[in-house]
Structure formats: structure tokens, C-alpha cells
Enzyme design. Structure first.
Site, PDB file in Angstrom:
ATOM      1  N   ASP A 135       0.877  -1.169   0.000  1.00 59.32           N
ATOM      2  CA  ASP A 135       0.000   0.000   0.000  1.00 59.32           C
ATOM      3  C   ASP A 135       0.919   1.224   0.000  1.00 59.32           C
ATOM      4  OD1 ASP A 135      -2.094   1.768   0.042  1.00 59.32           O
ATOM      5  OD2 ASP A 135      -3.155   0.821   1.700  1.00 59.32           O
TER       6      ASP A 135
HETATM    7  C1  BGC Z   1      -5.028   3.348  -0.098  1.00 59.53           C
HETATM    8  C2  BGC Z   1      -5.059   2.330  -1.217  1.00 59.53           C
HETATM    9  C3  BGC Z   1      -4.869   3.026  -2.546  1.00 59.53           C
HETATM   10  C4  BGC Z   1      -3.565   3.814  -2.509  1.00 59.53           C
HETATM   11  C5  BGC Z   1      -3.266   4.531  -3.799  1.00 59.53           C
HETATM   12  C6  BGC Z   1      -3.814   4.261  -0.169  1.00 59.53           C
HETATM   13  O1  BGC Z   1      -3.950   5.325   0.711  1.00 59.53           O
HETATM   14  O2  BGC Z   1      -5.070   2.686   1.145  1.00 59.53           O
HETATM   15  O3  BGC Z   1      -6.266   1.634  -1.193  1.00 59.53           O
HETATM   16  O4  BGC Z   1      -4.885   2.102  -3.586  1.00 59.53           O
HETATM   17  O5  BGC Z   1      -3.634   4.762  -1.464  1.00 59.53           O
HETATM   18  O6  BGC Z   1      -4.110   5.598  -3.983  1.00 59.53           O
END
Ligand code: BGC
Length: 722
Positions: free
Chosen positions: A246
Site C-alpha cells: 500500500d
Molecule cells: C489506499 C489504497 C490506494 C492507494 C493509492 C492508499 O492510501 O489505502 O487503497 O490504492 O492509497 O491511492
């Protein structure tokens, strides 16, 4: 290899995917020619806001491998124009409709492919463990079996278009609060039977990528958790794709030894521009702190997945510019997808109450209608604000990375006005606080529609003092008072709730509230799909993907404010808790009304087991198939679809919750028509996680199959023995 479909020059032809072995064979040829730096490059993000997409990897030359584009969101292409803003994952779950879920993913896959996105950052498959969880709506259910089906159909639909899916967030990221520091603590059986279940199903469906989560699990960060990434994902589940972090969830260079393959977006944090991958990973390999073989494996996994999805052939150029949308090339990928959004919006609308069959409205009899509440109207800020983190107007998505910008939106007032045409005279007020005005309008109308909502999102944005997770389960913006005020003066009050999950309904027994609808988060066609249900063009068949409790305290898990989130309720998640504690829900899991009526009869169960006898005389059940059939008749006066649900009880010796959803079928039946519905339960559905042997085991003893219209409306029961 299956014959590849002709790709021609068209971008959107269905793709015949390669098998993992075929893809690996191709990948190895390229990766074996890469230098250490090149291998590291393709695993490393270029940096936050450095590239066209929310995540980008470095490409290589000689051998050539492109920079990959990774983009949200689970319900459509984020940070882009000319894309479709569809229904939420929670609505997909509420449809209980496998074909519609696949069709949703297929059109999204086309849009992601059309925009040149290599990796779709979804589906979201964390569970609704706590009803307030800020991102519950992105995935949408408290039941692992339902989540598993929604997730697997979504992955198939996306990947059939040649786009890699990245299921998230692995694992136990069920609340927003303290997501970067907390540890979710869990026992192996609960982990397997509830939270891992949907991940296992997407791996079976051939998923290319899995995103590890921010939080720790049993004390170790998920993205550097050897037990999770190596033991479970690779060894136990046979995952052959790549694990991607993530955003800023990588916590060390050593994480690669625990099974992390790709680092996103690149830097250590928003404040620290160094990276745990890149030059630090090269250094670690050179000093033998990380074996180069592992880096080769990481590169192989990424390149293999890319070949598997046939991204080597005619993959469109990226037509996005996430952080400078104004520079993105024009590319409209919407086609006729709005029709599917409208259909799915109607198919996922759950009719919770309908006394005196007030719905559908008879347009020839009703003369006047009042439409009340800000949730009925257009967004009062602007149609799109950053990551949808603003309120005002009808609720069609939550907020955060799981959102997309709307090309347009049909709000409920607009949708109903259009559907009512000149037959019904509408008066409206969109002010939630002016109760006097609401009462004035409601008093004179044949029917009063009153709208309210409850919102949540990702913790990166705070909206009306809500930091992501909801602060409570009540309606926002004076909703309860508005509903009561309207109901006090109009004896045909129809309540419509757009919400991110369960809300408390203290007004539910008000005698003047004759109907209640829950359309969830229906996306850009909100008003049209609502009108389709209200007017009876579509007979509702949506079912609750979660339990609505009578009281806040009826739920056994809420947001944990400490850094140790104990999953101490174990298997008793959602309806399993309500069942075991004998708490009567307001509306149970799987519940939803129809404009017609269904009768069930003649349940039959057949068991076919294979047993292995050991030399010592003990017997092990190696495989079982249980076939269940039941007749379902539409005995009402209109055509409609029933969601026939199969729940299973395990033998008492297993100490399992009272019952588990293990099958569902959406059966469309014409008035008077009867169909035989079949459920096949196999090893996955019939096993429990045996902590002693550390594997799935089919227990022996008496099982019970319950077939019905919801988790609390069981029509026929039969016991069988294995
Ligand atoms: C989120 C993810 C997301 C990523 C990219 C993170 O803050 O938890 O679900 O895909 O950001 O935007």
C-alpha cells in the site's frame, strides 16, 4: 496454450490469458537478461506524483520492459475524465447477482484498459467487521463467502480485459483509525475462515497482484510479514503474482525477504524522499543482505503477471494524468456503461419496508409527491471535489482513494421528476434543518419521500469531523428529526437512505412510514435507478450485505482506539454474532423485499464423499460434494427475482457459529413460474480450519443445510451426515 484470440488493432477485444507457466516461461527469458539495477527498477515506484498514475514503476531498456501504471479505484478509474462513476463494491455485494458483478467488472476492465492502466487497484476485500469502518463501502459485506464471490467475479471481469487486479488490503485492515501503527491480533482459525477466505478465492480466480496493508498483524507489519506473504500467500495458497505495498506501507528493505515484491509509490514517506527499494535494495543485494535470487524472483513475478494478462500485445498507451488532469489526452472510455450502472443501481437497491404495498407507485393514482432532504438533490459544492471529500447533496460514493470523478450525476430529485413526468406534481425542499418547511410540503402531498444519508471514507481526508471511520451509526444532517417530522404529517412517508453501511433507524416503526429503501451508493445514475424501483419498472431484488442492528450496542465490535486491535470476537462476525447471541436484528443479513412473493418446497440433499482409510483403521474424508436442490415458485402477481440463499451449520464438535452462507442464486421467475434451484457445496464450503493440523479439514458429523430468503427467513432445513 489456448488459442489466442485475434487481437488485431482493437484495444478492447476479450483477451485469452496465458497460464502462469506459459507466462513464466516468457518472463524468465527477459528477466534473465536484466542487470541487478534493471530488476530492482521494475519493482520500485518512481515516487509520489512522479508519473502519470497514482503509482508508476520504472521501465527498462535492453531488455525492454515498460513502466507500469497502477491506478485506483475499485469502482472506476480515479483522477480521470470521460470515465464512468459506477456503483460501489457494497452495492455489487447487495445485488447478490454474479452475472451483474462480472458485467460491472468487465466494463470497468474496459475503461482501465482503455486508459492504459496496467494495474487496477482493487477489488477492496476487507470485511465489514465494525459497522463504522470508514472504507466498508468500497468492498461491502460482513460475510466472507459473499465477499469471496464478489471478489472473484470482479477479478475475472477485470483480468479478462487484460488488466491486472490487485486485491487489497492484505490483511486485517478493517478500520481507518491508527491504520499505520496498530496491530490486528488474531488466531489462525479466524484468520482463515473469515478474513483470508476472499483472498483465497481471488487467488483461485488467477489474480495477478495483492496489495499488503498498512497495519501490523500479530505485531509484524503486513508488508514485511513472512508468515502472511510467504507461508500463507505463496505456500498455502499458491499465489504466483506479485505483492505490492500500500502507499508508503513498506517499512524496511528487508521486507523483500518476507515476500514483498513491489514498493509503492517509491519513497519512504511523504517527508522522507529516500526509498527502501531502489539504490538501497541494490546495496542490500551487493552486500548479500538480500539474496539476488529473491530480486530475480520479484522481477519474474511482475513480468510473469504482465505476460499472463497479455499486456505485451497492443496494450494502449496511458491516457491519464492523475495529478495534472488538464494535461491528460482526451479519451472517452464510457461507451454505454451508464446503462449497466443504472441496472446495477436498481438491482442493488434493498427494499426494507413496504407496508400496504405502497410501492411501486401507481402513476395513474398518485397526484402529488413531496421530495424532502438534501440527500435528494444535487451536490451543493460542486459535482466533484478532491477525492469526493465534501458533503452537500445526494450521497453517491464515500470519500478517499476509492472514489472517481463524476462525468455527470442524476440525483434522486432529477430522476424521480423525469420518471413522474407530468403525472405527478412534485414539491421539494432540500433543506434538512428547516423542519417547518418540510412539514408544510409533506402535509399536502399524497406521498412524501424523505431522503437522508450517512457518509465515511479513507482517513486521508476528514469530512464534518469524521476522520474516515464513522463516529456513530446515526444519520447525518438532522436526518432522524427530518424523517420523524415528515412522517408525523404524512401517512405515506417513503424513506430513502444512502449510506456507507448500517444506520440506526429509531423511526422505523412510525405507522406513517410505509416504505423504506436503501440504494446504498449508486453512482452517477442514482436518481434513474431509484426511479426504476419506485415506479416498478424494476422489481427490487437487492439484499442486505450486512446486518442492521436495532441498537448500537447490539454489535459486538466497534472502532478500537488502542494500538492493539484484538479480533477477540473470533468467528462471530456480523450475523454470526447476532445468531449466536440470539439478538434480533432490525433487518438481518440477506434481507430484502420484493413486489412479488416466493414459495419454497421440496428441499433435497445428496452427499457424495470420498474417504481414505489408514492402516490403523482411522478414516479421513478427502473430498465431498453436497448437492442441494429446492423448488422456488413466484406465487405473487408480478415477475421478479428471488435471491435464494443456502446456509450451512457445521457439526457441534467444530464449535462453529450457528450458520454460514455457503451459496446463493439469483433466480428470475415470471409470475406463476417455478424453478428448481441447485447448490453444489464442495471441499471449500464444507471445511473448517483445523488449528491442530494447520489445514482445512472436512469435519465428520451432522451438518444442516438451511435454505431461505435471508439469514433469518429460513424456509426449509435438512440435516445430512458426513
Ligand atoms: C489506499 C489504497 C490506494 C492507494 C493509492 C492508499 O492510501 O489505502 O487503497 O490504492 O492509497 O491511492
Amino acid at each position: 496454450m489456448k488459442t489466442a484470440s485475434s487481437h488485431g488493432s482493437k484495444e478492447n477485444l476479450p483477451i485469452e490469458l496465458l497460464s502462469w507457466d506459459e507466462a513464466y516461461y516468457k518472463a524468465e527469458k527477459i528477466v534473465s537478461r536484466m542487470s541487478l539495477k534493471q530488476k530492482v527498477d521494475i519493482t520500485t515506484g518512481t515516487g509520489w506524483q512522479k508519473g502519470l498514475c497514482v503509482g508508476n514503476t520504472f521501465g527498462t531498456k535492453k531488455p525492454n520492459f515498460p513502466s507500469l501504471c497502477l491506478q485506483d479505484a475499485p469502482l472506476g478509474v480515479s483522477f480521470a475524465d470521460n470515465v464512468t462513476a459506477g456503483v460501489s463494491g457494497m452495492n455489487a455485494a447487495a445485488s447478490f447477482d454474479k452475472k451483474a458483478i462480472y458485467a460491472r467488472a468487465e466494463y470497468m476492465g474496459k475503461e482501465f484498459r482503455g486508459k492504459g492502466v496496467n494495474v487496477y487497484l482493487g477489488p477492496y476485500i476487507n470485511m465489514i467487521r465494525v459497522p463504522e469502518g470508514g472504507r466498508n463501502w468500497e468492498g461491502g459485506t460482513e460475510d466472507p463467502y459473499l465477499m469471496g464471490i464478489v471478489a472473484a467475479e470482479t477479478v475475472k471481469g477485470i483480468q479478462d480485459q487484460g488488466v491486472i487486479a490487485s486485491a487489497k488490503h492484505f490483511i486485517l485492515n478493517e478500520q481507518e483509525l491508527n491504520r499505520n501503527s496498530s496491530s490486528s491480533n488474531i488466531d489462525a482459525r479466524t484468520l482463515h475462515e473469515i478474513y483470508l477466505w476472499p483472498f483465497a478465492r481471488v487467488i483461485e480466480a488467477g489474480i495477478g497482484s495483492i496489495m499488503c496493508s498498512f497495519n501490523k498483524v500479530n505485531g509484524t507489519y503486513a508488508c514485511e510479514n513472512d508468515y502472511l506473504l510467504n507461508t500463507i500467500l505463496r505456500k498455502e495458497l499458491g499465489f504466483r503474482g506479485f505483492v505490492c505495498s500500500d502507499w508508503f506501507a513498506t517499512t524496511s528493505t528487508g521486507a523483500v525477504k518476507s515476500g514483498l515484491d513491489m514498493n509503492m509509490p517509491g519513497e519512504i514517506s511523504l517527508e522522507n524522499y529516500d526509498t527502501y527499494f531502489g539504490h538501497n535494495l541494490i546495496k542490500a543485494a551487493e552486500s548479500k543482505n538480500v539474496p539476488e535470487d529473491r530480486i530475480t524472483d520479484m522481477a519474474n513475478r511482475i513480468v510473469t503477471t504482465w505476460f499472463k494478462m497479455r499486456q505485451d500485445q497492443n496494450f494502449p498507451d496511458t491516457a491519464l494524468n492523475a495529478f495534472h488532469m488538464e494535461y491528460a489526452p482526451f479519451k472517452n472510455v464510457q461507451e454505454n456503461h451508464k446503462e449497466l450502472v443504472r441496472e446495477l443501481g436498481a438491482a442493488s437497491n434493498v427494499l426494507l419496508k413496504n407496508t400496504k404495498n405502497v410501492l411501486p407507485l401507481d402513476l395513474n393514482k398518485v397526484k402529488t409527491a413531496a421530495i424532502i432532504g438534501s440527500d435528494a438533490g444535487p451536490n451543493t459544492n460542486s459535482l466533484n471535489c478532491f477525492l469526493n471529500g465534501c458533503t452537500g447533496g445526494t450521497l453517491m460514493e464515500g470519500w478517499g482513494s476509492g472514489t472517481v470523478y463524476f462525468p455527470y450525476a442524476v440525483d434522486p430529485l432529477a430522476g424521480l421528476t423525469k420518471a413522474f413526468g407530468n403525472k405527478i406534481n412534485i414539491k421539494s425542499t432540500l433543506n434538512d434543518w428547516d423542519l417547518q418547511k418540510a412539514v408544510e410540503i409533506a402535509r399536502g402531498a399524497d406521498y412524501a419521500f424523505v431522503f437522508s444519508n450517512s457518509n465515511s471514507g479513507e482517513e486521508i481526508i476528514s469530512v464534518e469531523d469524521t476522520m474516515g471511520d464513522r463516529n456513530n451509526l446515526s444519520l447525518w444532517h438532522n436526518g432522524d428529526k427530518l424523517i420523524n417530522a415528515v412522517a408525523d404529517v404524512n401517512n405515506n412517508t417513503i424513506v430513502v437512505i444512502h449510506s456507507v453501511g448500517p444506520v440506526l433507524m429509531p423511526w422505523i416503526n412510525h405507522p406513517n412510514i410505509t416504505a423504506v429503501l436503501w440504494p446504498g451508493l449508486p453512482g452517477q445514475e442514482s436518481g434513474n435507478s431509484l426511479a426504476d424501483v419506485v415506479t416498478g419498472k424494476v422489481n427490487p431484488s437487492g439484499r442486505l450485505p450486512y446486518t442492521i442492528g436495532k441498537n448500537y450496542i447490539d454489535y459486538n465490535a466497534h472502532i478500537n482506539t488502542s494500538d492493539a486491535i484484538e479480533y477477540s470476537e473470533k468467528l462471530l462476525v456480523g450475523y454470526k454474532w447476532f445468531d449466536s447471541a440470539n439478538i434480533e436484528p432490525l433487518f438481518p443479513f440477506g434481507y430484502g423485499l420484493s413486489y412479488t412473493k416466493f414459495d419454497y418446497r421440496d428441499l433435497r440433499v445428496g452427499v457424495n464423499a470420498s474417504v481414505r482409510h489408514s492402516s490403523t483403521g482411522s478414516k479421513t474424508i478427502t473430498d465431498v460434494t453436497v448437492i442441494t436442490t429446492i423448488y422456488v415458485l413466484n406465487s405473487g402477481s408480478v415477475d421478479g427475482a428471488e435471491i435464494v440463499q443456502a446456509y450451512l451449520s457445521f457439526p457441534d464438535s467444530t464449535e462453529s457459529p450457528p450458520k454460514h452462507l455457503r451459496g446463493f442464486e439469483k433466480a428470475f421467475l415470471r409470475r406463476g413460474e417455478e424453478k428448481n434451484i441447485l447448490f453444489e457445496l464442495n471441499k471449500s464450503e464444507l471445511s473448517i480450519w483445523d488449528t491442530f493440523s494447520n489445514r482445512w479439514k472436512i469435519p465428520s458429523g451432522n451438518f444442516t443445510i438451511h435454505i431461505g430468503a435471508s439469514s433469518r427467513d429460513i424456509r426449509e432445513i435438512m440435516t445430512f451426515t458426513i
